[in-house]
Design a protein around this motif. Structure first.
Motif, PDB file in Angstrom:
ATOM      1  N   LEU A   1      74.447  55.977  61.598  1.00  0.00           N
ATOM      2  CA  LEU A   1      75.733  55.353  61.919  1.00  0.00           C
ATOM      3  C   LEU A   1      75.498  54.249  62.944  1.00  0.00           C
ATOM      4  N   SER A   2      76.039  53.063  62.709  1.00  0.00           N
ATOM      5  CA  SER A   2      75.931  51.995  63.713  1.00  0.00           C
ATOM      6  C   SER A   2      77.336  51.577  64.123  1.00  0.00           C
ATOM      7  N   ARG A   3      77.482  51.276  65.410  1.00  0.00           N
ATOM      8  CA  ARG A   3      78.797  50.913  65.950  1.00  0.00           C
ATOM      9  C   ARG A   3      78.643  49.937  67.102  1.00  0.00           C
ATOM     10  N   GLY A   4      79.588  49.027  67.212  1.00  0.00           N
ATOM     11  CA  GLY A   4      79.568  48.109  68.340  1.00  0.00           C
ATOM     12  C   GLY A   4      79.942  48.807  69.633  1.00  0.00           C
ATOM     13  N   GLY A   5      80.894  49.747  69.562  1.00  0.00           N
ATOM     14  CA  GLY A   5      81.392  50.436  70.751  1.00  0.00           C
ATOM     15  C   GLY A   5      80.845  51.844  70.883  1.00  0.00           C
ATOM     16  N   PHE A   6      81.523  52.640  71.694  1.00  0.00           N
ATOM     17  CA  PHE A   6      81.060  53.998  71.992  1.00  0.00           C
ATOM     18  C   PHE A   6      82.159  54.989  71.621  1.00  0.00           C
ATOM     19  N   TYR A   7      81.865  55.847  70.680  1.00  0.00           N
ATOM     20  CA  TYR A   7      82.889  56.753  70.136  1.00  0.00           C
ATOM     21  C   TYR A   7      82.490  58.227  70.213  1.00  0.00           C
ATOM     22  N   SER A   8      81.262  58.518  70.671  1.00  0.00           N
ATOM     23  CA  SER A   8      80.801  59.912  70.677  1.00  0.00           C
ATOM     24  C   SER A   8      81.631  60.783  71.590  1.00  0.00           C
TER      25      SER A   8
ATOM     26  N   HIS B   1      70.168  41.271  59.562  1.00  0.00           N
ATOM     27  CA  HIS B   1      70.616  41.500  60.951  1.00  0.00           C
ATOM     28  C   HIS B   1      71.166  42.910  61.147  1.00  0.00           C
ATOM     29  N   SER B   2      71.142  43.698  60.098  1.00  0.00           N
ATOM     30  CA  SER B   2      71.772  45.024  60.174  1.00  0.00           C
ATOM     31  C   SER B   2      70.934  46.025  60.959  1.00  0.00           C
ATOM     32  N   VAL B   3      71.565  46.672  61.906  1.00  0.00           N
ATOM     33  CA  VAL B   3      70.892  47.727  62.680  1.00  0.00           C
ATOM     34  C   VAL B   3      70.744  48.986  61.818  1.00  0.00           C
ATOM     35  N   SER B   4      71.798  49.341  61.088  1.00  0.00           N
ATOM     36  CA  SER B   4      71.707  50.573  60.275  1.00  0.00           C
ATOM     37  C   SER B   4      70.625  50.426  59.217  1.00  0.00           C
ATOM     38  N   LYS B   5      70.537  49.240  58.614  1.00  0.00           N
ATOM     39  CA  LYS B   5      69.516  49.054  57.570  1.00  0.00           C
ATOM     40  C   LYS B   5      68.113  49.139  58.171  1.00  0.00           C
TER      41      LYS B   5
ATOM     42  N   SER C   1      74.785  50.035  53.389  1.00  0.00           N
ATOM     43  CA  SER C   1      76.123  49.473  53.153  1.00  0.00           C
ATOM     44  C   SER C   1      76.503  48.380  54.139  1.00  0.00           C
ATOM     45  N   SER C   2      75.536  47.905  54.917  1.00  0.00           N
ATOM     46  CA  SER C   2      75.853  46.817  55.850  1.00  0.00           C
ATOM     47  C   SER C   2      75.980  45.503  55.089  1.00  0.00           C
ATOM     48  N   ALA C   3      76.919  44.676  55.537  1.00  0.00           N
ATOM     49  CA  ALA C   3      77.052  43.328  54.964  1.00  0.00           C
ATOM     50  C   ALA C   3      76.175  42.336  55.714  1.00  0.00           C
TER      51      ALA C   3
ATOM     52  N   PRO D   1      77.516  51.402  58.712  1.00  0.00           N
ATOM     53  CA  PRO D   1      78.087  50.742  59.895  1.00  0.00           C
ATOM     54  C   PRO D   1      79.545  51.145  60.080  1.00  0.00           C
ATOM     55  N   MET D   2      80.036  51.005  61.306  1.00  0.00           N
ATOM     56  CA  MET D   2      81.480  51.169  61.521  1.00  0.00           C
ATOM     57  C   MET D   2      82.152  49.815  61.344  1.00  0.00           C
ATOM     58  N   TYR D   3      83.076  49.743  60.409  1.00  0.00           N
ATOM     59  CA  TYR D   3      83.915  48.555  60.236  1.00  0.00           C
ATOM     60  C   TYR D   3      85.362  48.980  60.467  1.00  0.00           C
ATOM     61  N   ASN D   4      85.975  48.384  61.461  1.00  0.00           N
ATOM     62  CA  ASN D   4      87.376  48.692  61.748  1.00  0.00           C
ATOM     63  C   ASN D   4      87.621  50.204  61.776  1.00  0.00           C
ATOM     64  N   PHE D   5      86.773  50.869  62.542  1.00  0.00           N
ATOM     65  CA  PHE D   5      86.843  52.308  62.859  1.00  0.00           C
ATOM     66  C   PHE D   5      86.380  53.219  61.720  1.00  0.00           C
ATOM     67  N   GLY D   6      86.224  52.668  60.526  1.00  0.00           N
ATOM     68  CA  GLY D   6      85.826  53.513  59.395  1.00  0.00           C
ATOM     69  C   GLY D   6      84.530  53.030  58.770  1.00  0.00           C
TER      70      GLY D   6
HETATM   71  C1  LIG Z   1      83.880  43.616  59.855  1.00  0.00           C
HETATM   72  C2  LIG Z   1      83.368  44.351  61.052  1.00  0.00           C
HETATM   73  C3  LIG Z   1      84.164  45.297  61.666  1.00  0.00           C
HETATM   74  C4  LIG Z   1      83.693  45.986  62.775  1.00  0.00           C
HETATM   75  N1  LIG Z   1      84.481  46.956  63.345  1.00  0.00           N
HETATM   76  C5  LIG Z   1      84.004  47.671  64.384  1.00  0.00           C
HETATM   77  C6  LIG Z   1      84.785  48.707  64.976  1.00  0.00           C
HETATM   78  O1  LIG Z   1      85.894  49.013  64.563  1.00  0.00           O
HETATM   79  N2  LIG Z   1      84.270  49.386  66.022  1.00  0.00           N
HETATM   80  C7  LIG Z   1      83.011  49.129  66.510  1.00  0.00           C
HETATM   81  O2  LIG Z   1      82.592  49.783  67.453  1.00  0.00           O
HETATM   82  N3  LIG Z   1      82.255  48.155  65.972  1.00  0.00           N
HETATM   83  C8  LIG Z   1      82.720  47.435  64.928  1.00  0.00           C
HETATM   84  N4  LIG Z   1      81.962  46.458  64.374  1.00  0.00           N
HETATM   85  C9  LIG Z   1      80.599  46.251  64.888  1.00  0.00           C
HETATM   86  C10 LIG Z   1      79.596  46.948  64.006  1.00  0.00           C
HETATM   87  O3  LIG Z   1      79.838  48.324  63.894  1.00  0.00           O
HETATM   88  C11 LIG Z   1      78.214  46.722  64.573  1.00  0.00           C
HETATM   89  O4  LIG Z   1      77.966  45.324  64.537  1.00  0.00           O
HETATM   90  C12 LIG Z   1      77.141  47.409  63.774  1.00  0.00           C
HETATM   91  O5  LIG Z   1      75.897  47.016  64.257  1.00  0.00           O
HETATM   92  C13 LIG Z   1      77.234  47.060  62.308  1.00  0.00           C
HETATM   93  O6  LIG Z   1      76.257  47.770  61.621  1.00  0.00           O
HETATM   94  P1  LIG Z   1      75.016  47.013  60.972  1.00  0.00           P
HETATM   95  O7  LIG Z   1      74.276  46.349  62.118  1.00  0.00           O
HETATM   96  O8  LIG Z   1      74.241  48.061  60.319  1.00  0.00           O
HETATM   97  O9  LIG Z   1      75.561  45.989  60.017  1.00  0.00           O
HETATM   98  C14 LIG Z   1      82.399  45.732  63.273  1.00  0.00           C
HETATM   99  C15 LIG Z   1      81.603  44.772  62.652  1.00  0.00           C
HETATM  100  C16 LIG Z   1      82.076  44.089  61.561  1.00  0.00           C
HETATM  101  C17 LIG Z   1      81.182  43.078  60.890  1.00  0.00           C
END
Ligand SMILES: Cc1cc2nc3c(=O)[nH]c(=O)nc-3n(C[C@H](O)[C@H](O)[C@H](O)COP(=O)(O)O)c2cc1C
Length: 204
Positions: free
Chosen positions: A134-141, A15-19, A9-11, A90-95
């Motif tokens: 699950l992939s996330r930019g930050g740390f939520y665990s 470049h997707s880490v989850s994919k 479900s990554s856009a 991926p996490m997008y805007n916390f969800g």
């Molecule tokens: C639209 C968008 C919203 C995001 N929102 C968050 C967020 O709320 N918290 C977070 O930790 N990372 C956020 N990120 C970062 C992604 O979680 C991170 O880049 C992750 O690697 C995305 O997964 P993917 O690489 O599989 O696409 C966001 C990224 C995008 C593109």
């Protein structure tokens, strides 16, 4: 024969880490399930339509209603026959991404994938194994941002509601913190993928 359903479900495409982690999971699963039938549903690359009025009619009559029901039936059918579901979220805007939410909106259908009983709701997609990346930019665990995590708890609720309870969650976190954290997180998640695939393979 084992049926494996892969949902990405990554856009972010390549470049997707989850994919990448999901692909790695599937490649490893193939070693222990060489004859597996693998269906790939990438709702990030090819989003499915959100629900509309055409989806919610009890008996489809118009062409649009029939097409909407047919797509939902296909999505549900893919999960019904799956023995193993590998999901990249991926996490997008916390969800979760809205594309993945749309997929779940099609999947959760009363009387088909869950039902209400006197004892409460019952999931009807039982007996499946799932691996969720699950992939996330930050740390939520743990720590101050944990309370903002609307990704993993939501997925646990959605999957659990339809009866998919044998789930391992692999987290790749801190991806946006620094290149070092990113590399270490992906390496750690890759090790976890290996461990969970070994578990699944041993149980097969
Ligand atoms: C639209 C968008 C919203 C995001 N929102 C968050 C967020 O709320 N918290 C977070 O930790 N990372 C956020 N990120 C970062 C992604 O979680 C991170 O880049 C992750 O690697 C995305 O997964 P993917 O690489 O599989 O696409 C966001 C990224 C995008 C593109």
């Amino acid at each position: 024969m084992t049926n494996i359903l892969v949902v990405n479900s990554s856009a972010l495409g390549p470049h997707s880490v989850s994919k990448a982690l999901v692909d790695n999971t599937v490649e490893k699963l193939k070693l222990s399930h060489p004859d597996a039938n693998i269906v790939i549903r990438d709702v990030g690359a090819n989003p499915i339509p959100h629900l509309t009025a055409d989806n919610v009619v009890p008996e489809p009559e118009t062409d649009a209603q029939k097409a909407a029901r047919s797509l939902s039936d296909e999505l549900i059918g893919e999960v019904q026959v799956a023995d193993i579901v590998v999901l990249g979220a991926p996490m997008y805007n916390f969800g979760i991404p809205s594309t993945l939410k749309a997929w779940f909106d099609h999947l959760l259908r009363a009387g088909v994938t869950f039902r209400y009983t006197e004892a409460g709701p019952e999931g009807l997609l039982k007996g499946k194994r799932a691996i969720v990346v699950l992939s996330r930019g930050g740390f939520y665990s743990e720590g101050p941002l944990q309370v903002l995590d609307a990704q993993e708890p939501h997925l646990r609720a959605l999957l659990g509601f339809v009866g998919i309870t044998d789930v391992t969650y692999v987290r790749a976190e801190k991806l946006a913190i620094s290149p070092e954290e990113r590399e270490s997180s992906i390496a750690h998640a890759t090790t976890e993928v290996e461990a969970v695939v070994n578990q699944v393979s041993a149980a097969a």
